[in-house]
Structures are given as structure tokens and as C-alpha cells.
Design an enzyme around this catalytic site. Structure first.
Site, PDB file in Angstrom:
ATOM      1  N   ASP A  50     -39.285  41.537   6.424  1.00 45.84           N
ATOM      2  CA  ASP A  50     -39.557  41.205   7.817  1.00 45.84           C
ATOM      3  C   ASP A  50     -38.964  42.256   8.747  1.00 45.84           C
ATOM      4  O   ASP A  50     -39.593  42.682   9.720  1.00 45.84           O
ATOM      5  CB  ASP A  50     -38.979  39.816   8.121  1.00 45.84           C
ATOM      6  CG  ASP A  50     -39.125  39.438   9.586  1.00 45.84           C
ATOM      7  OD1 ASP A  50     -40.274  39.305  10.048  1.00 45.84           O
ATOM      8  OD2 ASP A  50     -38.102  39.275  10.264  1.00 45.84           O
ATOM      9  N   GLU A 122     -44.520  40.042   3.362  1.00 46.39           N
ATOM     10  CA  GLU A 122     -43.252  40.628   3.816  1.00 46.39           C
ATOM     11  C   GLU A 122     -42.339  40.934   2.639  1.00 46.39           C
ATOM     12  O   GLU A 122     -41.634  41.950   2.640  1.00 46.39           O
ATOM     13  CB  GLU A 122     -42.566  39.673   4.792  1.00 46.39           C
ATOM     14  CG  GLU A 122     -43.303  39.548   6.117  1.00 46.39           C
ATOM     15  CD  GLU A 122     -42.630  38.597   7.086  1.00 46.39           C
ATOM     16  OE1 GLU A 122     -42.852  38.743   8.291  1.00 46.39           O
ATOM     17  OE2 GLU A 122     -41.881  37.701   6.626  1.00 46.39           O
TER      18      GLU A 122
END
Length: 236
Positions: A50, A122
Site C-alpha cells: 500500500d 497491493e
């Protein structure tokens, strides 16, 4: 009969990356519900990915939109890193069949779950970062998100708000809107509206309501002043 796990070679081709530490990819594809996950689910890699994704997208936006103010860059960043965008990338990679899930989750169709797909996307970015470093991770993000960069799935902001913000940033009074023409029958009117910003040439917009015509006029002025471009903001 146990489900046969797909070969990851096709996934690696779509990622255009080869792992030195293949266990990182397996971890990125492992949901917490998977048998024998042993605490090695994708959650930690998702956390890392992320942050890597955010930095890579921020760099891409900074280079792609040299005239955009901080507020617009922030809105574009939020649009690109949101769950739906990451899930769209995961679907393009076709990661669903590769995700390791518990039996119950697999039977209930969790391979298509948008949250899981976004998390896995992610996690894969995080895995590439750990395996190869910043450049391969940045390159993966650039390859995967470049089309979304110039074609956000949702409007970043409406033209009237953008024009108001721009005028304020220039130290100018708020834009003014004037109906210059109304045509058509009462049940289907058409409005032509002019917007003016002090010191700038007026711009016009047409619409079936005053609101629509004002938005069109604001967009015309933004394009006229080259605050917006056709390439970046598409058709009204």
C-alpha cells in the site's frame, strides 16, 4: 476432489516480473483463511505494498501533470489507490484463480471479492518491492496503472468547483454566471450561459438546465485558460 491450483507462470507473464524469492509471491497470494497459512498470509505484504503503491502513483502524477495543484494531485492519488482501482488491476492480472483460500471462502466465491482482490494486488506490489527493490516495484505500478492515470473512473471534481478553486488561487473574485439565452418549449428548455472571471474572456455553455449549462461554461473557461486539457479531462 481437490481443486487444482493454476500454474503461476501465466501470472508472472502478466506481471512481467520473475521472483528470486518465489515464497514471497506465494505469501502475497495467501488469504488468512487458507489451510496451513501459519501466519504467513498476505496482510503484512499488503501493508507494505500500500505504501509502495502510494509513492509510485504520487511520482507518476507529479511527472504526468506538471501544472496540477496539490489538491488535484491528492484527488487523483486517492482515486487511483482506492479499493476499486486496485481490484481492477488484480482482475487484469487475473489473480483470482491463484489466491489460496479456505474451503468455505473458495466455495462462497471469495476469489471475486473486491476487497480480497485489492488486498492481493497491493501484496504483490509489496512482494516485488521486497524481492527486487524500488525500481521493479515502481515499473510494475507504472505498467499496470498507466491507463487509469489519464482515465479516472469517477469525476475528480465538477468544473464549477474547479473553476472556483482556480479563481481563488489566482486571487480573483468568484466566477459569475449569466443566462444569455433560453430556447425551446417550457417542458424541454435549453439554456446558454456565460461565465466570467475578472480579467478573463468569458466562456459559454449549453444545457437542458441551468446547472448543466453552468458546468459546461465552467469547463469551457477552464479549457480556454489551459487550466484543464482535453486529454486529462475528456468530454463533458
Amino acid at each position: 476432489m481437490a481443486r487444482r491450483r493454476p500454474n503461476t507462470d501465466e501470472l508472472l507473464k502478466r506481471l512481467d516480473y520473475r521472483f528470486e524469492r518465489k515464497e514471497l509471491l506465494q505469501e502475497a497470494l495467501t488469504h488468512v483463511s487458507a489451510p496451513n497459512a501459519g501466519g504467513q498470509s498476505y496482510q503484512r505484504l499488503e501493508f507494505l505494498g500500500d505504501r509502495v503503491l502510494g509513492l509510485a502513483i504520487a511520482e507518476m502524477l507529479y511527472q504526468a501533470f506538471p501544472r496540477a495543484p496539490e489538491g488535484e494531485l491528492s484527488r487523483r492519488l486517492a482515486e487511483l489507490v482506492r479499493r476499486e482501482s486496485c481490484a481492477e488491476i488484480a482482475e487484469a492480472w487475473d489473480v483470482g484463480p491463484h489466491v489460496r483460500l479456505g474451503a468455505g471462502e473458495a466455495l462462497s466465491g471469495e476469489r471475486k471479492n473486491q476487497t480480497i482482490l485489492a488486498d492481493v494486488a497491493e501484496a504483490i506490489i509489496g512482494a516485488v518491492f521486497l524481492d527486487g527493490g524500488w525500481e521493479p516495484a515502481r515499473a510494475l505500478v507504472e505498467r499496470s496503472f498507466k491507463d487509469l492515470l489519464h482515465a479516472p473512473r469517477r469525476p475528480l471534481r465538477d468544473p464549477k468547483s474547479a473553476l472556483q478553486e482556480w479563481a481563488q488561487g489566482q486571487g480573483l473574485p468568484a466566477p459569475t454566471y449569466t443566462v444569455v439565452e433560453q430556447t425551446g418549449p417550457d417542458h424541454a428548455p435549453k439554456f446558454r450561459i456565460m461565465v466570467k472571471v475578472k480579467g478573463k474572456e468569458g466562456a459559454f455553455g449549453m444545457g437542458a438546465s441551468k446547472r448543466v449549462a453552468e458546468q459546461a461554461a465552467a469547463r469551457s473557461l477552464l479549457l480556454q485558460e489551459r487550466v484543464w486539457t482535453e486529454e486529462e479531462h475528456g468530454v463533458a
